[in-house]
Write a protein that holds these residues in place. Sequence first.
Motif, mmCIF file in Angstrom:
data_model
loop_
_atom_site.group_PDB
_atom_site.id
_atom_site.type_symbol
_atom_site.label_atom_id
_atom_site.label_comp_id
_atom_site.label_asym_id
_atom_site.label_seq_id
_atom_site.Cartn_x
_atom_site.Cartn_y
_atom_site.Cartn_z
ATOM 1 N N CYS A 3 0.817 -1.212 0.000
ATOM 2 C CA CYS A 3 0.000 0.000 0.000
ATOM 3 C C CYS A 3 0.852 1.264 0.000
ATOM 4 C CB CYS A 3 -0.909 0.015 1.229
ATOM 5 S SG CYS A 3 -2.107 -1.309 1.267
ATOM 6 N N ASP A 4 2.149 1.150 0.166
ATOM 7 C CA ASP A 4 3.008 2.320 0.285
ATOM 8 C C ASP A 4 2.959 3.226 -0.940
ATOM 9 O OD1 ASP A 4 3.784 1.332 2.714
ATOM 10 O OD2 ASP A 4 5.635 0.438 1.960
ATOM 11 N N ARG A 5 2.836 2.657 -2.116
ATOM 12 C CA ARG A 5 2.898 3.449 -3.346
ATOM 13 C C ARG A 5 1.547 3.635 -4.017
ATOM 14 N NH1 ARG A 5 8.514 3.718 -5.399
ATOM 15 N NH2 ARG A 5 9.726 2.710 -3.793
ATOM 16 N N LEU A 6 0.487 3.101 -3.444
ATOM 17 C CA LEU A 6 -0.831 3.242 -4.044
ATOM 18 C C LEU A 6 -1.456 4.575 -3.660
ATOM 19 C CD1 LEU A 6 -2.361 -0.288 -3.457
ATOM 20 C CD2 LEU A 6 -1.380 0.621 -5.546
ATOM 21 N N VAL A 7 -2.116 5.206 -4.637
ATOM 22 C CA VAL A 7 -2.811 6.463 -4.404
ATOM 23 C C VAL A 7 -4.297 6.215 -4.609
ATOM 24 C CG1 VAL A 7 -3.083 8.843 -5.181
ATOM 25 C CG2 VAL A 7 -0.828 7.812 -5.151
ATOM 26 N N CYS A 8 -5.090 6.689 -3.673
ATOM 27 C CA CYS A 8 -6.540 6.493 -3.718
ATOM 28 C C CYS A 8 -7.159 7.369 -4.810
ATOM 29 C CB CYS A 8 -7.138 6.843 -2.363
ATOM 30 S SG CYS A 8 -8.933 6.681 -2.321
ATOM 31 N N ALA A 9 -8.040 6.797 -5.611
ATOM 32 C CA ALA A 9 -8.729 7.561 -6.646
ATOM 33 C C ALA A 9 -9.826 8.429 -6.055
ATOM 34 C CB ALA A 9 -9.321 6.611 -7.678
ATOM 35 N N ASN A 10 -10.252 8.112 -4.854
ATOM 36 C CA ASN A 10 -11.338 8.864 -4.222
ATOM 37 C C ASN A 10 -10.838 10.144 -3.549
ATOM 38 O OD1 ASN A 10 -14.112 9.077 -3.453
ATOM 39 N ND2 ASN A 10 -13.514 8.513 -1.384
ATOM 40 N N CYS A 11 -9.773 10.049 -2.754
ATOM 41 C CA CYS A 11 -9.309 11.216 -1.991
ATOM 42 C C CYS A 11 -7.928 11.698 -2.421
ATOM 43 C CB CYS A 11 -9.303 10.904 -0.502
ATOM 44 S SG CYS A 11 -8.046 9.715 -0.004
ATOM 45 N N ALA A 12 -7.280 10.987 -3.335
ATOM 46 C CA ALA A 12 -5.948 11.323 -3.858
ATOM 47 C C ALA A 12 -4.862 11.269 -2.793
ATOM 48 C CB ALA A 12 -5.943 12.686 -4.544
ATOM 49 N N GLY A 13 -5.131 10.599 -1.703
ATOM 50 C CA GLY A 13 -4.129 10.424 -0.660
ATOM 51 C C GLY A 13 -3.512 9.035 -0.733
ATOM 52 N N PRO A 14 -2.410 8.826 -0.032
ATOM 53 C CA PRO A 14 -1.800 7.492 0.004
ATOM 54 C C PRO A 14 -2.746 6.483 0.666
ATOM 55 C CG PRO A 14 -0.314 9.156 0.892
ATOM 56 C CD PRO A 14 -1.630 9.811 0.714
ATOM 57 N N ARG A 19 -7.293 7.573 4.560
ATOM 58 C CA ARG A 19 -8.024 8.807 4.838
ATOM 59 C C ARG A 19 -9.524 8.681 4.637
ATOM 60 N NH1 ARG A 19 -4.227 13.205 1.694
ATOM 61 N NH2 ARG A 19 -2.355 12.865 2.936
ATOM 62 N N CYS A 20 -9.946 7.835 3.701
ATOM 63 C CA CYS A 20 -11.384 7.702 3.425
ATOM 64 C C CYS A 20 -11.783 6.225 3.464
ATOM 65 C CB CYS A 20 -11.725 8.317 2.065
ATOM 66 S SG CYS A 20 -11.066 7.413 0.658
ATOM 67 N N SER A 21 -13.069 5.978 3.285
ATOM 68 C CA SER A 21 -13.569 4.596 3.359
ATOM 69 C C SER A 21 -13.030 3.738 2.214
ATOM 70 C CB SER A 21 -15.092 4.582 3.351
ATOM 71 O OG SER A 21 -15.586 5.174 2.159
ATOM 72 N N VAL A 22 -12.800 4.345 1.049
ATOM 73 C CA VAL A 22 -12.257 3.598 -0.080
ATOM 74 C C VAL A 22 -10.828 3.154 0.222
ATOM 75 C CG1 VAL A 22 -11.648 3.739 -2.528
ATOM 76 C CG2 VAL A 22 -13.747 4.805 -1.711
#
Length: 63
Positions: A3-14, A19-22
């Motif tokens: 998960c270190d390099r994945l960026v969330c499409a929902n909140c644009a955070g790591p 940070r969000c439910s997604v």
Amino acid sequence: MTCDRLVCANCAGPVNEARCSVCRAQRARRHRDGLSAAVTPAMLLALLVALLSVALAAREMAL
């Protein structure tokens, strides 16, 4: 993949910050699936080829 390099499409955070439910769902799925999620057909084929080559080398040495 971790998960270190994945960026969330929902909140644009790591994803590892969750940070969000997604993010939380994706991070939980990655941790739950573990190594079995990372095994691909190409990796299985490479392992099979490596095992076959070791078996053939061992057979040649025994003869």
